[in-house]
Design a protein around this motif. Sequence first.
Motif, mmCIF file in Angstrom:
data_model
loop_
_atom_site.group_PDB
_atom_site.id
_atom_site.type_symbol
_atom_site.label_atom_id
_atom_site.label_comp_id
_atom_site.label_asym_id
_atom_site.label_seq_id
_atom_site.Cartn_x
_atom_site.Cartn_y
_atom_site.Cartn_z
ATOM 1 N N CYS A 1 0.705 -1.178 0.019
ATOM 2 C CA CYS A 1 -0.073 -0.116 0.160
ATOM 3 C C CYS A 1 0.931 1.245 0.001
ATOM 4 C CB CYS A 1 -1.096 0.079 1.119
ATOM 5 S SG CYS A 1 -1.938 -1.303 1.347
ATOM 6 N N GLY A 2 0.219 2.402 -0.444
ATOM 7 C CA GLY A 2 1.012 3.677 -0.568
ATOM 8 C C GLY A 2 1.916 3.801 -1.802
ATOM 9 N N THR A 3 1.549 2.936 -2.766
ATOM 10 C CA THR A 3 2.416 3.212 -3.997
ATOM 11 C C THR A 3 1.642 4.412 -4.983
ATOM 12 O OG1 THR A 3 1.194 1.540 -5.302
ATOM 13 C CG2 THR A 3 3.173 0.708 -3.998
ATOM 14 N N SER A 4 2.524 4.816 -5.932
ATOM 15 C CA SER A 4 1.713 5.795 -6.822
ATOM 16 C C SER A 4 1.648 5.237 -8.157
ATOM 17 C CB SER A 4 2.456 7.235 -6.604
ATOM 18 O OG SER A 4 3.802 7.096 -7.105
ATOM 19 N N SER A 5 1.698 4.176 -8.506
ATOM 20 C CA SER A 5 1.873 3.377 -9.565
ATOM 21 C C SER A 5 0.371 3.112 -10.290
ATOM 22 C CB SER A 5 2.556 2.096 -9.647
ATOM 23 O OG SER A 5 1.869 1.281 -8.678
ATOM 24 N N ASN A 6 -0.689 3.208 -9.458
ATOM 25 C CA ASN A 6 -2.184 3.140 -9.792
ATOM 26 C C ASN A 6 -2.896 3.903 -9.163
ATOM 27 O OD1 ASN A 6 -2.388 1.703 -7.525
ATOM 28 N ND2 ASN A 6 -2.541 -0.308 -8.326
ATOM 29 N N PRO A 7 -4.217 4.145 -9.333
ATOM 30 C CA PRO A 7 -5.155 5.060 -8.752
ATOM 31 C C PRO A 7 -5.434 4.472 -7.139
ATOM 32 C CG PRO A 7 -5.662 4.789 -10.894
ATOM 33 C CD PRO A 7 -4.807 3.637 -10.752
ATOM 34 N N CYS A 8 -5.424 3.141 -7.104
ATOM 35 C CA CYS A 8 -6.114 2.898 -5.812
ATOM 36 C C CYS A 8 -4.956 2.786 -4.914
ATOM 37 C CB CYS A 8 -6.267 1.181 -6.119
ATOM 38 S SG CYS A 8 -7.369 0.856 -7.039
ATOM 39 N N ARG A 9 -3.488 3.025 -5.204
ATOM 40 C CA ARG A 9 -2.499 3.376 -4.279
ATOM 41 C C ARG A 9 -2.135 2.009 -3.761
ATOM 42 N NH1 ARG A 9 -0.239 8.108 -4.112
ATOM 43 N NH2 ARG A 9 -1.402 9.948 -4.813
ATOM 44 N N CYS A 10 -2.725 0.725 -3.959
ATOM 45 C CA CYS A 10 -2.587 -0.298 -3.328
ATOM 46 C C CYS A 10 -2.239 -1.499 -4.724
ATOM 47 C CB CYS A 10 -3.740 -0.722 -2.662
ATOM 48 S SG CYS A 10 -3.445 -2.150 -1.485
ATOM 49 N N LYS A 11 -1.117 -2.227 -4.414
ATOM 50 C CA LYS A 11 -0.832 -3.356 -5.208
ATOM 51 C C LYS A 11 -1.069 -4.668 -4.761
ATOM 52 C CE LYS A 11 3.106 -2.829 -7.501
ATOM 53 N NZ LYS A 11 4.525 -2.650 -7.985
ATOM 54 N N VAL A 12 -1.592 -5.608 -5.256
ATOM 55 C CA VAL A 12 -1.651 -7.044 -4.839
ATOM 56 C C VAL A 12 -1.103 -7.961 -5.777
ATOM 57 C CG1 VAL A 12 -3.192 -8.787 -4.031
ATOM 58 C CG2 VAL A 12 -3.737 -6.451 -3.601
ATOM 59 N N ILE A 13 -1.406 -7.961 -6.892
ATOM 60 C CA ILE A 13 -1.064 -8.957 -8.112
ATOM 61 C C ILE A 13 0.559 -8.932 -8.210
ATOM 62 C CG2 ILE A 13 -1.149 -9.821 -10.414
ATOM 63 C CD1 ILE A 13 -4.108 -8.588 -9.867
ATOM 64 N N GLY A 14 1.035 -7.902 -8.311
ATOM 65 C CA GLY A 14 2.452 -7.843 -8.662
ATOM 66 C C GLY A 14 3.213 -8.294 -7.688
ATOM 67 N N PRO A 15 3.143 -7.750 -6.290
ATOM 68 C CA PRO A 15 4.130 -8.218 -5.219
ATOM 69 C C PRO A 15 3.918 -9.587 -5.012
ATOM 70 C CG PRO A 15 3.044 -6.241 -4.595
ATOM 71 C CD PRO A 15 2.309 -6.597 -5.762
ATOM 72 N N THR A 16 2.677 -10.183 -5.248
ATOM 73 C CA THR A 16 2.163 -11.680 -4.995
ATOM 74 C C THR A 16 3.052 -12.613 -5.958
ATOM 75 O OG1 THR A 16 0.204 -11.148 -4.041
ATOM 76 C CG2 THR A 16 0.478 -13.483 -4.717
#
Length: 76
Positions: A12-27
Motif C-alpha cells: 500500500c502507498g504506491t503511486s503506480s495506480n489510482p488505488c495506491r495499493c498493489k496485490v497482484i505484482g508483489p504476489t
Amino acid sequence: MVFVGVPLCVECGTSSNPCRCKVIGPTIGFLAFAAVALVEWPVGALVYCFRHPKGRRIMSHPAAVVYPSVSNCIPI
C-alpha cells in the motif's frame, strides 16, 4: 487441520495506480522470488565455499533483482 493457502502480498502507498495499493505484482514477485531462490541459494552456497564475493552475489540475486523487477512490472 492444515491450511495451505496461496501467499498474498499487499503493498500500500504506491503511486503506480489510482488505488495506491498493489496485490497482484508483489504476489507474483514473491512466487518468482521463491522459485528462483530454490535454485540459486544452494548453487550460491556451493560457490561461496570457493569464491566468497561471487557466492554472495548469486545468493542475493533473487531479492535484489528478481523480486523488484517482477513486482514493478505489474502495476496492479
